[in-house]
Design a protein around this motif. Structure first.
Motif, PDB file in Angstrom:
ATOM      1  N   MET A   1       5.335  -7.571  11.888  1.00  0.00           N
ATOM      2  CA  MET A   1       4.229  -7.060  11.109  1.00  0.00           C
ATOM      3  C   MET A   1       4.254  -7.703   9.719  1.00  0.00           C
ATOM      4  SD  MET A   1       3.111  -3.048  11.090  1.00  0.00           S
ATOM      5  CE  MET A   1       4.400  -2.388  12.090  1.00  0.00           C
ATOM      6  N   PRO A   2       3.087  -8.157   9.239  1.00  0.00           N
ATOM      7  CA  PRO A   2       3.068  -8.773   7.916  1.00  0.00           C
ATOM      8  C   PRO A   2       3.324  -7.751   6.805  1.00  0.00           C
ATOM      9  CG  PRO A   2       0.853  -8.655   8.821  1.00  0.00           C
ATOM     10  CD  PRO A   2       1.786  -8.205   9.894  1.00  0.00           C
ATOM     11  N   VAL A   3       3.870  -8.258   5.703  1.00  0.00           N
ATOM     12  CA  VAL A   3       4.154  -7.441   4.526  1.00  0.00           C
ATOM     13  C   VAL A   3       3.096  -7.750   3.473  1.00  0.00           C
ATOM     14  CG1 VAL A   3       5.798  -7.057   2.639  1.00  0.00           C
ATOM     15  CG2 VAL A   3       6.630  -7.359   4.979  1.00  0.00           C
ATOM     16  N   ILE A   4       2.599  -6.695   2.834  1.00  0.00           N
ATOM     17  CA  ILE A   4       1.686  -6.839   1.702  1.00  0.00           C
ATOM     18  C   ILE A   4       2.485  -6.439   0.461  1.00  0.00           C
ATOM     19  CG2 ILE A   4      -0.472  -6.095   0.622  1.00  0.00           C
ATOM     20  CD1 ILE A   4      -1.305  -5.114   3.481  1.00  0.00           C
ATOM     21  N   ARG A   5       2.668  -7.383  -0.442  1.00  0.00           N
ATOM     22  CA  ARG A   5       3.336  -7.088  -1.710  1.00  0.00           C
ATOM     23  C   ARG A   5       2.251  -6.818  -2.740  1.00  0.00           C
ATOM     24  NH1 ARG A   5       6.411 -10.701   0.726  1.00  0.00           N
ATOM     25  NH2 ARG A   5       5.404 -12.528  -0.138  1.00  0.00           N
ATOM     26  N   CYS A  13      -0.437   1.733  -8.684  1.00  0.00           N
ATOM     27  CA  CYS A  13       0.878   1.364  -8.143  1.00  0.00           C
ATOM     28  C   CYS A  13       1.746   0.860  -9.304  1.00  0.00           C
ATOM     29  CB  CYS A  13       0.679   0.281  -7.074  1.00  0.00           C
ATOM     30  SG  CYS A  13       2.101  -0.048  -6.056  1.00  0.00           S
ATOM     31  N   PRO A  14       2.134   1.784 -10.206  1.00  0.00           N
ATOM     32  CA  PRO A  14       2.779   1.384 -11.463  1.00  0.00           C
ATOM     33  C   PRO A  14       4.000   0.475 -11.315  1.00  0.00           C
ATOM     34  CG  PRO A  14       2.287   3.718 -11.488  1.00  0.00           C
ATOM     35  CD  PRO A  14       1.987   3.222 -10.110  1.00  0.00           C
ATOM     36  N   GLU A  15       4.757   0.636 -10.281  1.00  0.00           N
ATOM     37  CA  GLU A  15       5.961  -0.180 -10.126  1.00  0.00           C
ATOM     38  C   GLU A  15       5.787  -1.291  -9.106  1.00  0.00           C
ATOM     39  OE1 GLU A  15       9.426   2.260  -9.646  1.00  0.00           O
ATOM     40  OE2 GLU A  15       8.697   3.665 -11.161  1.00  0.00           O
ATOM     41  N   GLY A  16       4.572  -1.469  -8.616  1.00  0.00           N
ATOM     42  CA  GLY A  16       4.347  -2.437  -7.562  1.00  0.00           C
ATOM     43  C   GLY A  16       4.903  -1.883  -6.259  1.00  0.00           C
ATOM     44  N   GLY A  17       4.885  -2.664  -5.229  1.00  0.00           N
ATOM     45  CA  GLY A  17       5.421  -2.178  -3.964  1.00  0.00           C
ATOM     46  C   GLY A  17       5.208  -3.152  -2.835  1.00  0.00           C
ATOM     47  N   SER A  18       5.750  -2.790  -1.693  1.00  0.00           N
ATOM     48  CA  SER A  18       5.596  -3.556  -0.461  1.00  0.00           C
ATOM     49  C   SER A  18       5.281  -2.590   0.664  1.00  0.00           C
ATOM     50  CB  SER A  18       6.884  -4.304  -0.115  1.00  0.00           C
ATOM     51  OG  SER A  18       7.109  -5.330  -1.033  1.00  0.00           O
ATOM     52  N   ILE A  19       4.314  -2.971   1.479  1.00  0.00           N
ATOM     53  CA  ILE A  19       3.967  -2.157   2.645  1.00  0.00           C
ATOM     54  C   ILE A  19       3.808  -3.080   3.840  1.00  0.00           C
ATOM     55  CG2 ILE A  19       2.871  -0.312   1.318  1.00  0.00           C
ATOM     56  CD1 ILE A  19       0.150  -1.542   1.968  1.00  0.00           C
ATOM     57  N   GLN A  20       3.908  -2.533   5.021  1.00  0.00           N
ATOM     58  CA  GLN A  20       3.674  -3.294   6.239  1.00  0.00           C
ATOM     59  C   GLN A  20       2.428  -2.756   6.923  1.00  0.00           C
ATOM     60  OE1 GLN A  20       7.420  -2.944   8.434  1.00  0.00           O
ATOM     61  NE2 GLN A  20       7.694  -5.135   8.087  1.00  0.00           N
ATOM     62  N   ALA A  21       1.707  -3.663   7.563  1.00  0.00           N
ATOM     63  CA  ALA A  21       0.514  -3.268   8.313  1.00  0.00           C
ATOM     64  C   ALA A  21       0.334  -4.239   9.466  1.00  0.00           C
ATOM     65  CB  ALA A  21      -0.715  -3.280   7.407  1.00  0.00           C
ATOM     66  N   ALA A  23      -1.286  -6.919  12.001  1.00  0.00           N
ATOM     67  CA  ALA A  23      -2.305  -7.962  11.927  1.00  0.00           C
ATOM     68  C   ALA A  23      -3.612  -7.374  12.454  1.00  0.00           C
ATOM     69  CB  ALA A  23      -1.877  -9.167  12.757  1.00  0.00           C
ATOM     70  N   GLY A  24      -4.732  -7.783  11.844  1.00  0.00           N
ATOM     71  CA  GLY A  24      -6.035  -7.253  12.245  1.00  0.00           C
ATOM     72  C   GLY A  24      -6.496  -6.092  11.376  1.00  0.00           C
ATOM     73  N   THR A  25      -5.634  -5.630  10.469  1.00  0.00           N
ATOM     74  CA  THR A  25      -5.955  -4.540   9.553  1.00  0.00           C
ATOM     75  C   THR A  25      -6.499  -5.130   8.260  1.00  0.00           C
ATOM     76  OG1 THR A  25      -4.117  -3.256  10.449  1.00  0.00           O
ATOM     77  CG2 THR A  25      -4.980  -2.540   8.324  1.00  0.00           C
ATOM     78  N   SER A  26      -7.490  -4.483   7.656  1.00  0.00           N
ATOM     79  CA  SER A  26      -7.966  -4.962   6.357  1.00  0.00           C
ATOM     80  C   SER A  26      -6.967  -4.549   5.278  1.00  0.00           C
ATOM     81  CB  SER A  26      -9.352  -4.404   6.033  1.00  0.00           C
ATOM     82  OG  SER A  26      -9.279  -3.047   5.638  1.00  0.00           O
ATOM     83  N   LEU A  27      -6.936  -5.317   4.204  1.00  0.00           N
ATOM     84  CA  LEU A  27      -6.054  -4.967   3.087  1.00  0.00           C
ATOM     85  C   LEU A  27      -6.381  -3.570   2.571  1.00  0.00           C
ATOM     86  CD1 LEU A  27      -5.980  -8.299   1.027  1.00  0.00           C
ATOM     87  CD2 LEU A  27      -4.158  -7.351   2.456  1.00  0.00           C
ATOM     88  N   CYS A  28      -7.662  -3.234   2.474  1.00  0.00           N
ATOM     89  CA  CYS A  28      -8.074  -1.920   1.977  1.00  0.00           C
ATOM     90  C   CYS A  28      -7.529  -0.801   2.853  1.00  0.00           C
ATOM     91  CB  CYS A  28      -9.599  -1.859   1.893  1.00  0.00           C
ATOM     92  SG  CYS A  28     -10.251  -0.398   1.063  1.00  0.00           S
ATOM     93  N   GLU A  29      -7.691  -0.936   4.158  1.00  0.00           N
ATOM     94  CA  GLU A  29      -7.179   0.095   5.076  1.00  0.00           C
ATOM     95  C   GLU A  29      -5.667   0.252   4.928  1.00  0.00           C
ATOM     96  OE1 GLU A  29      -9.995  -0.211   8.991  1.00  0.00           O
ATOM     97  OE2 GLU A  29      -8.687  -1.922   8.547  1.00  0.00           O
ATOM     98  N   ALA A  30      -4.967  -0.872   4.844  1.00  0.00           N
ATOM     99  CA  ALA A  30      -3.510  -0.821   4.722  1.00  0.00           C
ATOM    100  C   ALA A  30      -3.084  -0.131   3.430  1.00  0.00           C
ATOM    101  CB  ALA A  30      -2.933  -2.236   4.782  1.00  0.00           C
ATOM    102  N   LEU A  31      -3.757  -0.451   2.330  1.00  0.00           N
ATOM    103  CA  LEU A  31      -3.424   0.182   1.052  1.00  0.00           C
ATOM    104  C   LEU A  31      -3.657   1.690   1.112  1.00  0.00           C
ATOM    105  CD1 LEU A  31      -4.977  -2.483  -1.339  1.00  0.00           C
ATOM    106  CD2 LEU A  31      -2.539  -2.035  -1.010  1.00  0.00           C
ATOM    107  N   LEU A  32      -4.830   2.082   1.602  1.00  0.00           N
ATOM    108  CA  LEU A  32      -5.167   3.504   1.678  1.00  0.00           C
ATOM    109  C   LEU A  32      -4.211   4.268   2.588  1.00  0.00           C
ATOM    110  CD1 LEU A  32      -9.046   3.190   1.837  1.00  0.00           C
ATOM    111  CD2 LEU A  32      -7.694   4.030  -0.104  1.00  0.00           C
ATOM    112  N   GLU A  33      -3.871   3.667   3.733  1.00  0.00           N
ATOM    113  CA  GLU A  33      -2.973   4.327   4.681  1.00  0.00           C
ATOM    114  C   GLU A  33      -1.557   4.484   4.135  1.00  0.00           C
ATOM    115  OE1 GLU A  33      -3.344   2.035   8.278  1.00  0.00           O
ATOM    116  OE2 GLU A  33      -5.387   2.765   8.636  1.00  0.00           O
ATOM    117  N   ASN A  34      -1.246   3.737   3.080  1.00  0.00           N
ATOM    118  CA  ASN A  34       0.082   3.808   2.484  1.00  0.00           C
ATOM    119  C   ASN A  34       0.068   4.450   1.102  1.00  0.00           C
ATOM    120  OD1 ASN A  34       2.244   2.310   4.238  1.00  0.00           O
ATOM    121  ND2 ASN A  34       0.307   1.232   4.509  1.00  0.00           N
ATOM    122  N   GLY A  35      -0.958   5.240   0.821  1.00  0.00           N
ATOM    123  CA  GLY A  35      -0.997   6.045  -0.394  1.00  0.00           C
ATOM    124  C   GLY A  35      -1.397   5.314  -1.655  1.00  0.00           C
TER     125      GLY A  35
END
Length: 112
Positions: A1-5, A13-21, A23-35
């Protein structure tokens, strides 16, 4: 699964972060699903620019930009050559690094 930094953003996201989502997911959906409450005033219908992000790494791995996204981006605050609407930027299998701009064109932010 790709990582979004996500680079640090003072409010979202005051401290930045990394999430996984997947492939085929929009960046917006991934961000929202991860708070990470990125604005999306048009409910991800590609009708505004409030979900604008600047892709710092992995730009070419995202799905192709269509003409309507290009036209909308002309109105985005802080436009850069690697700007995308996060609701239209679809992940592939490659990691990406994004910056969420400090401002949007939405003067009355809604709490989505």
């Amino acid at each position: 699964m790709p990582v979004i930094r996500i680079l640090p953003h003072a409010t979202l996201c005051p401290e930045g972060g990394s999430i996984q989502a997947p492939a085929g997911t929009s960046l917006c959906e991934a961000l929202l699903e991860n708070g990470i409450a990125i604005e999306h005033a048009c409910d991800m219908s590609s009708a505004c620019t409030t979900c604008h992000v600047v892709v710092k790494e992995g730009f070419n791995s995202l799905g192709e930009m269509d003409e309507s996204e290009e036209d909308l981006l002309d109105r985005a605050w802080g436009l850069a050559p690697t700007s995308r609407l996060s609701c239209q930027a679809i992940l592939s299998n490659q990691d990406v690094t994004i910056e969420i701009p400090k401002y949007t064109i939405n003067h009355a932010r809604e709490n989505h």
